[in-house]
Motif scaffolding. Structure first.
Motif, PDB file in Angstrom:
ATOM      1  N   GLU A 140      36.516 -66.892  17.602  1.00  0.00           N
ATOM      2  CA  GLU A 140      36.380 -68.308  17.290  1.00  0.00           C
ATOM      3  C   GLU A 140      37.622 -68.737  16.531  1.00  0.00           C
ATOM      4  OE1 GLU A 140      32.897 -68.615  14.886  1.00  0.00           O
ATOM      5  OE2 GLU A 140      33.779 -67.550  13.186  1.00  0.00           O
ATOM      6  N   LEU A 141      37.726 -70.010  16.218  1.00  0.00           N
ATOM      7  CA  LEU A 141      38.877 -70.501  15.469  1.00  0.00           C
ATOM      8  C   LEU A 141      38.695 -70.146  13.998  1.00  0.00           C
ATOM      9  CD1 LEU A 141      41.424 -72.041  16.294  1.00  0.00           C
ATOM     10  CD2 LEU A 141      40.322 -74.141  15.482  1.00  0.00           C
ATOM     11  N   ALA A 191      47.067 -62.646  11.064  1.00  0.00           N
ATOM     12  CA  ALA A 191      45.820 -62.066  10.561  1.00  0.00           C
ATOM     13  C   ALA A 191      44.946 -63.221  10.101  1.00  0.00           C
ATOM     14  CB  ALA A 191      46.092 -61.113   9.406  1.00  0.00           C
ATOM     15  N   VAL A 192      43.658 -63.029  10.142  1.00  0.00           N
ATOM     16  CA  VAL A 192      42.741 -64.099   9.735  1.00  0.00           C
ATOM     17  C   VAL A 192      42.170 -63.784   8.356  1.00  0.00           C
ATOM     18  CG1 VAL A 192      42.184 -64.763  12.089  1.00  0.00           C
ATOM     19  CG2 VAL A 192      40.798 -63.023  10.946  1.00  0.00           C
ATOM     20  N   LEU A 193      41.611 -64.797   7.748  1.00  0.00           N
ATOM     21  CA  LEU A 193      41.075 -64.644   6.398  1.00  0.00           C
ATOM     22  C   LEU A 193      40.052 -63.519   6.331  1.00  0.00           C
ATOM     23  CD1 LEU A 193      41.095 -65.832   3.520  1.00  0.00           C
ATOM     24  CD2 LEU A 193      39.277 -67.395   4.257  1.00  0.00           C
ATOM     25  N   ARG A 194      39.180 -63.470   7.307  1.00  0.00           N
ATOM     26  CA  ARG A 194      38.103 -62.467   7.346  1.00  0.00           C
ATOM     27  C   ARG A 194      38.656 -61.044   7.260  1.00  0.00           C
ATOM     28  NH1 ARG A 194      36.739 -60.388  12.433  1.00  0.00           N
ATOM     29  NH2 ARG A 194      37.799 -62.202  13.307  1.00  0.00           N
ATOM     30  N   SER A 242      39.042 -56.501  16.240  1.00  0.00           N
ATOM     31  CA  SER A 242      39.559 -57.788  15.769  1.00  0.00           C
ATOM     32  C   SER A 242      39.252 -58.007  14.302  1.00  0.00           C
ATOM     33  CB  SER A 242      38.960 -58.940  16.582  1.00  0.00           C
ATOM     34  OG  SER A 242      37.591 -59.121  16.277  1.00  0.00           O
ATOM     35  N   SER A 243      38.462 -57.098  13.696  1.00  0.00           N
ATOM     36  CA  SER A 243      38.108 -57.249  12.287  1.00  0.00           C
ATOM     37  C   SER A 243      39.220 -56.776  11.369  1.00  0.00           C
ATOM     38  CB  SER A 243      36.838 -56.461  11.983  1.00  0.00           C
ATOM     39  OG  SER A 243      35.760 -56.923  12.749  1.00  0.00           O
ATOM     40  N   PRO A 270      45.480 -72.675  11.949  1.00  0.00           N
ATOM     41  CA  PRO A 270      44.376 -72.126  12.754  1.00  0.00           C
ATOM     42  C   PRO A 270      44.807 -70.923  13.590  1.00  0.00           C
ATOM     43  CG  PRO A 270      45.243 -74.089  13.804  1.00  0.00           C
ATOM     44  CD  PRO A 270      46.003 -73.932  12.516  1.00  0.00           C
ATOM     45  N   VAL A 271      43.922 -69.942  13.693  1.00  0.00           N
ATOM     46  CA  VAL A 271      44.167 -68.735  14.479  1.00  0.00           C
ATOM     47  C   VAL A 271      42.950 -68.502  15.362  1.00  0.00           C
ATOM     48  CG1 VAL A 271      44.614 -66.264  14.412  1.00  0.00           C
ATOM     49  CG2 VAL A 271      45.590 -67.752  12.644  1.00  0.00           C
TER      50      VAL A 271
END
Length: 521
Positions: A189-190, A150-153, A520-521, A184-185
């Motif tokens: 974008e990265l 999962a990404v920070l966002r 993707s959010s 990095p994910v």
């Protein structure tokens, strides 16, 4: 950017196994409690270790969830940070992911599963069991082509929204904390990695039942139903057909949940059957959104090109999903002949019928509270419908309109607060006509301004997690500043209070119109 820090560290291998830790509260995690899903066996779960991350750090923590778990004020220890980042586990803990299937956008998608979620154990406090799950801790057997991250966002959005919904009184999974890493994910974008620690009494979904039904694993389906009834719906066990009673219970809970979603203007965005909780919880925060200007056709998910999950369609989609669950439960009813199967199907369909009554009744009750109506009259539904049509015709901000309506003054027709509400509408005559009917309705029950206003201000939030509020916290977090995440959490925990910063309860800025959220959010 956060992910620029520490990438060159040669001492850390991305595929290194997590270390084991057994200090402080983390050692209390139970891996195989009597009610644990793991008791069902290998057909239901896959043991899998999290993939460690570099240089983990705290992003945000939630004191309300810490209290639910009985954790002390000093619970954010280094061992907790390592555990909740997937880097170090208590020796007794064996993380696992569960398999399920489901319908996605109305189409059977086959086997799915916890593609980026790992269960790490359970804690019990004051008689309540809580399952702890790491979302974003790496690949599982069900990640398919994904990276399990999962990404920070997206982690900030889920963390904040689950707690915002809880404060609004909407049933939901909860979020204890976010940990981050410069790992990095790749998405559009990265981005940098993050892990959310989620809590729920159970994460069992409609899709768990669909999986075993559609794959003809009927013995496993029976075991799953017995497990769920025993631990989460024991009142159904004594019914002539426990599975039918269970379906009716889930239908009623789901109807209540959807009424609460609609009343607060919440759009889920991905109401697939694998995202529907058997406990009637709001589950899996992805491309969600709260309404700004009231638009029944609003589509919050940029990936939903057909608008299947538009705001106004959510109640019908939930009913469709319940039919999919009913179909999955059909093999559990006795009988093998065609006549017996038809009779079983009719029983299950009958168990869904309460949804048709519970949802509209619950929705009307929610809207009566939002309009401050203390009694019930037959004309209320028409009054509510006309109010919503009025909001829709002018795309009036849903949250602000109800908040201003909360201060409506019956005793002073041309007061400044009434004018502030009236000023939201371009067609003043249309508003005036509705306001006259509203005034007469309040007078019919001898409504008093002060008492009614207090009730309405406790039903109509000043603050919801609008996309631009989340985006502001995300942008600061990407620069390594997590203060806005924690500040916004504090505001969202008290949504019915006027915030210190007026902008938290104000109209969205012009730039917010360009924000888009997708799967993707």
């Amino acid at each position: 950017m956060v992910f620029d820090r520490g990438l060159a560290s040669p001492q850390f291998a991305d595929n290194a196994a997590p270390k084991h830790a057994s200090t402080d509260w983390t050692a209390q995690l139970s891996a195989d409690a009597p009610a644990s899903y793991t008791r069902l066996g290998e057909a239901f779960i896959s043991p899998v270790m999290p993939e460690p991350v570099r240089d983990p750090h705290w992003v945000a923590a939630n004191p309300d969830c810490a209290a639910l778990l009985g954790l002390g004020a000093d619970w954010q220890t280094d061992s907790a940070l390592q555990l909740l980042s997937g880097n170090a586990l208590p020796a007794a803990v064996q993380p696992w992911a569960s398999v399920y299937s489901g319908h996605q956008f109305g189409v059977w998608a086959g086997q799915l599963g916890d593609g980026r979620a790992l269960q790490i154990g359970e804690l019990e406090h004051q008689g309540q069991r809580w399952e702890l799950q790491l979302k974003g801790a790496g690949r599982t057997p069900y990640s398919r082509m994904g990276d399990g991250r999962a990404v920070l966002r997206s982690s900030i959005r889920e963390f904040l929204c689950s707690e915002a919904m809880a404060a609004l009184g909407v049933p939901t999974t909860r979020a204890l904390c976010i940990t981050g890493s410069p790992h990095p994910v790749r998405r559009e974008e990265l981005e940098s990695a993050a892990i959310v620690t989620r809590l729920a009494p159970s994460f069992i979904r409609f899709g768990h039942f669909e999986h075993f039904s559609h794959s003809q694993q009927h013995q496993a389906l029976q075991e799953l139903a017995e497990h769920f009834i025993a631990h989460h719906a024991p009142e159904c066990a004594a019914a002539p057909q426990p599975v039918v009673a269970l379906l009716e219970k889930v239908a009623r809970q789901t109807a209540q949940l959807l009424a609460q979603w609609q009343a607060v203007g919440f759009c889920h965005g991905v109401m697939n059957t694998d995202n529907m909780s058997m406990l009637g919880l709001t589950l899996d925060y992805g491309p969600f959104g709260f309404l700004d200007g009231f638009n029944p056709g609003h589509i919050c998910n940029h990936s939903d090109s057909q608008g299947r999950y538009a705001y106004a369609r959510q109640p019908n989609v939930a009913f469709w999903n319940l039919h999919a669950l009913a179909q999955a439960l059909l093999p559990l009813l006795p009988g093998s002949s065609e006549a017996e199967r038809e009779a079983g199907g009719e029983q299950l369909l009958a168990a869904l019928e309460p949804y048709r009554e519970v949802f509209p009744a619950a929705m009307l009750a929610q809207m009566r509270a939002k309009l401050g109506l203390a009694s019930e009259q037959e004309s209320d539904r028409e009054l509510v419908d006309d109010w919503l049509r009025l909001l829709a015709a002018h795309r009036i901000d849903y949250t602000i309109a109800h908040r201003r309506l909360s201060r409506f003054e019956l005793a002073h027709e041309a007061s400044a607060v009434n004018e502030a509400l009236r000023d939201l509408f371009i067609d003043r005559a249309a508003f005036d006509a509705w306001a006259l009917r509203y005034r007469q309705r309040l007078q019919a029950e001898a409504s008093q301004d002060g008492e009614r206003q207090a009730r309405m201000l406790a039903s109509n939030p000043a603050v919801v997690l609008r996309n631009h509020l989340a985006e502001g916290a995300i942008r600061q977090a990407r620069d390594g500043d997590f203060n806005e995440v924690q500040r916004l959490l504090k505001v969202l925990r008290r949504p019915f209070d006027e915030p210190e910063q007026a902008g938290d309860a104000g109209f969205p800025p012009d730039w917010a119109q360009d924000l888009e959220v997708s799967c993707s959010s």
